[in-house]
Scaffold this active site. Structure first.
Site, PDB file in Angstrom:
ATOM      1  N   GLU A 267       0.868  -1.074   0.143  1.00  9.43           N
ATOM      2  CA  GLU A 267       0.052  -0.028   0.002  1.00  9.43           C
ATOM      3  C   GLU A 267       1.020   1.287  -0.031  1.00  9.43           C
ATOM      4  O   GLU A 267       2.074   1.263   0.585  1.00  9.43           O
ATOM      5  CB  GLU A 267      -0.838  -0.073   1.244  1.00  9.43           C
TER       6      GLU A 267
ATOM      7  N   ASP B 120      -0.311   5.045   0.589  1.00 11.06           N
ATOM      8  CA  ASP B 120      -1.550   6.070   1.182  1.00 11.06           C
ATOM      9  C   ASP B 120      -1.394   7.463   1.148  1.00 11.06           C
ATOM     10  O   ASP B 120      -0.433   8.041   1.904  1.00 11.06           O
ATOM     11  CB  ASP B 120      -2.067   5.378   2.312  1.00 11.06           C
TER      12      ASP B 120
ATOM     13  N   GLU C 213      -4.073   9.881   3.027  1.00 12.58           N
ATOM     14  CA  GLU C 213      -5.399   9.762   3.777  1.00 12.58           C
ATOM     15  C   GLU C 213      -5.688  11.248   4.112  1.00 12.58           C
ATOM     16  O   GLU C 213      -5.092  11.699   4.764  1.00 12.58           O
ATOM     17  CB  GLU C 213      -5.590   8.737   4.708  1.00 12.58           C
TER      18      GLU C 213
ATOM     19  N   GLN D  19      -2.543  12.161   6.418  1.00 10.28           N
ATOM     20  CA  GLN D  19      -1.700  11.224   6.855  1.00 10.28           C
ATOM     21  C   GLN D  19      -1.195  10.462   5.711  1.00 10.28           C
ATOM     22  O   GLN D  19      -1.967  10.123   4.582  1.00 10.28           O
ATOM     23  CB  GLN D  19      -2.832  10.175   7.531  1.00 10.28           C
TER      24      GLN D  19
ATOM     25  N   GLY E 204       3.341   0.300  11.534  1.00 10.60           N
ATOM     26  CA  GLY E 204       2.686   1.382  10.854  1.00 10.60           C
ATOM     27  C   GLY E 204       3.954   2.392  10.555  1.00 10.60           C
ATOM     28  O   GLY E 204       4.646   2.678  11.363  1.00 10.60           O
ATOM     29  N   ARG E 205       3.854   3.009   9.279  1.00 15.77           N
ATOM     30  CA  ARG E 205       4.843   3.963   9.067  1.00 15.77           C
ATOM     31  C   ARG E 205       4.126   5.204   8.625  1.00 15.77           C
ATOM     32  O   ARG E 205       4.184   5.875   7.610  1.00 15.77           O
ATOM     33  CB  ARG E 205       5.661   3.349   7.725  1.00 15.77           C
ATOM     34  N   GLU E 206       3.016   5.588   9.444  1.00 14.53           N
ATOM     35  CA  GLU E 206       2.443   6.934   9.507  1.00 14.53           C
ATOM     36  C   GLU E 206       3.086   8.016   9.678  1.00 14.53           C
ATOM     37  O   GLU E 206       3.910   8.226  10.638  1.00 14.53           O
ATOM     38  CB  GLU E 206       1.200   6.983  10.344  1.00 14.53           C
TER      39      GLU E 206
ATOM     40  N   TRP F 114     -12.130   5.710  14.269  1.00 14.53           N
ATOM     41  CA  TRP F 114     -10.491   6.116  14.682  1.00 14.53           C
ATOM     42  C   TRP F 114     -10.122   7.578  14.023  1.00 14.53           C
ATOM     43  O   TRP F 114      -9.169   8.186  14.380  1.00 14.53           O
ATOM     44  CB  TRP F 114      -9.720   5.089  14.150  1.00 14.53           C
TER      45      TRP F 114
ATOM     46  N   GLY G  92      -9.001   9.807  17.670  1.00 12.26           N
ATOM     47  CA  GLY G  92      -9.221   8.333  18.151  1.00 12.26           C
ATOM     48  C   GLY G  92     -10.453   7.713  18.097  1.00 12.26           C
ATOM     49  O   GLY G  92     -10.994   7.066  18.935  1.00 12.26           O
TER      50      GLY G  92
END
Length: 334
Positions: A110, A112, A114, A127, A139-141, A205, A209
């Site tokens: 993926e 992304d 967002e 994001q 997670g590599r956010e 979320w 959150g």
């Protein structure tokens, strides 16, 4: 010819690439929606404008909506001008992303963009995230604010994906660069992917959150997409053969971040980045191996959020970061 032969074809295409100016990517051809995309879900919540090049995606109490590229691609430059919904948008997520989750359910890739909605008076946030080979446990956010209101007008959001790097752009300004490293191994996206655009309800979320949810009193939420660019090596879904047939216009495709762009990227990150997984001491006691720690960046984020980036004790529960998952899961939610 298999996937390996397709890679050779793609690398030959790279011989035509030249480093462009910051605005030369505007020279890439803009395609009509029907030439490159098809509706994914949402029925009447997807509307194609009369010019055939602008698409409206809407979210209401009944469903969200989305579209998907006809072809799979192995690397390339992908772009859209997007105008986001205005007013109260908490819980709403607009996504512009690449994925192969429908083909590789246990080891998908993926890339992304967002866009996370917010309560009235608070700005939209972006994001970015990357998964490779099903590496969803890491997670590599990263999250950012913007220097403009993305609901007031169209702005260009672009992804450059090659065998060695991924670069995210906003209005031709690079905001994030991910270089493939040996330590990432299969975590770097490396299999053919399709391009998607969606709007959906992520109340659980997306905003604080899940504290603030979608309020359908403000529906429909409408996201507008135009200036669609699909410039990559299309891949046959059966033979996995890459067809790089865009050499005539490939001089407009970036090959990396120029020195002038790097200055802009560093300034953007200094002013607008609010979260990076590399500095999250709550999630990762030791940063993932591909992370290059910038002391100034670390200190700025620590002052911004001393709990997340300083390793202190959290009082109000963990903050949630996640991606929308595969398009099949997404469509099934409606």
């Amino acid at each position: 010819m298999g996937l390996g032969g397709g890679l050779v074809t793609f690398f030959l295409c790279l011989l035509f690439f030249a480093a462009p100016s910051a605005s030369s990517t505007n020279l890439l051809p803009i395609i009509p929606f029907d030439e490159g995309y098809a509706p994914l879900f949402g029925d009447n919540n997807l509307v194609i404008h009369r010019d055939g090049k602008t698409v409206h995606l809407s979210l209401d109490e009944r469903t969200g909506s989305g579209f998907v590229s006809h072809d799979l691609y192995l690397h390339g430059y992908f772009s859209a001008s997007i105008k986001l919904p205005a007013d109260y948008t908490a819980g709403v997520v607009v996504a512009f992303y690449m994925s192969n989750g429908d083909m590789f359910q246990n080891n998908h890739d993926e890339i992304d963009f967002e866009f996370l909605g917010n309560i009235r008076g608070k700005d939209w946030r972006i994001q970015t995230n990357v998964y490779g080979n099903g590496s969803t446990s890491i997670g590599r956010e990263e999250r950012y604010g913007l220097w403009f209101d993305p609901a007031e007008d169209f702005h260009q959001y672009s992804i450059l994906w090659t065998d060695s790097q991924i670069i995210f752009y906003v209005d031709n300004v690079p905001i994030r660069e991910i270089k493939r490293t040996e330590s990432m191994g299969g975590d770097f996206p490396s299999k053919p992917m399709t391009l998607y655009a969606t709007i959906w309800d992520a109340s659980d979320w997306a905003t604080n959150g899940g504290k603030y949810r979608v309020n359908y009193k403000y529906a429909p939420y409408v996201a507008e997409f135009s200036d669609l660019v699909l410039h990559g090596c299309a891949v046959d879904p059966i033979e996995h053969e890459a067809k790089c047939d865009n050499a005539q216009t490939s001089k407009a495709v970036p090959t990396g971040v120029t020195p002038a762009q790097r200055i802009k990227m560093e300034n953007f990150r200094k002013k607008h980045m609010t979260y990076s997984y590399c500095y999250d001491k709550v999630r990762y006691k030791v940063p993932p191996t591909e992370c290059l720690i910038n002391p100034q960046e670390a200190e700025r984020l620590r002052k911004f959020d001393p709990v997340t980036f300083g390793g202190g004790r959290r009082r109000h529960g963990k903050r949630h970061y996640r991606s929308r998952g595969s398009q099949a899961e997404e469509a099934a939610a409606f």
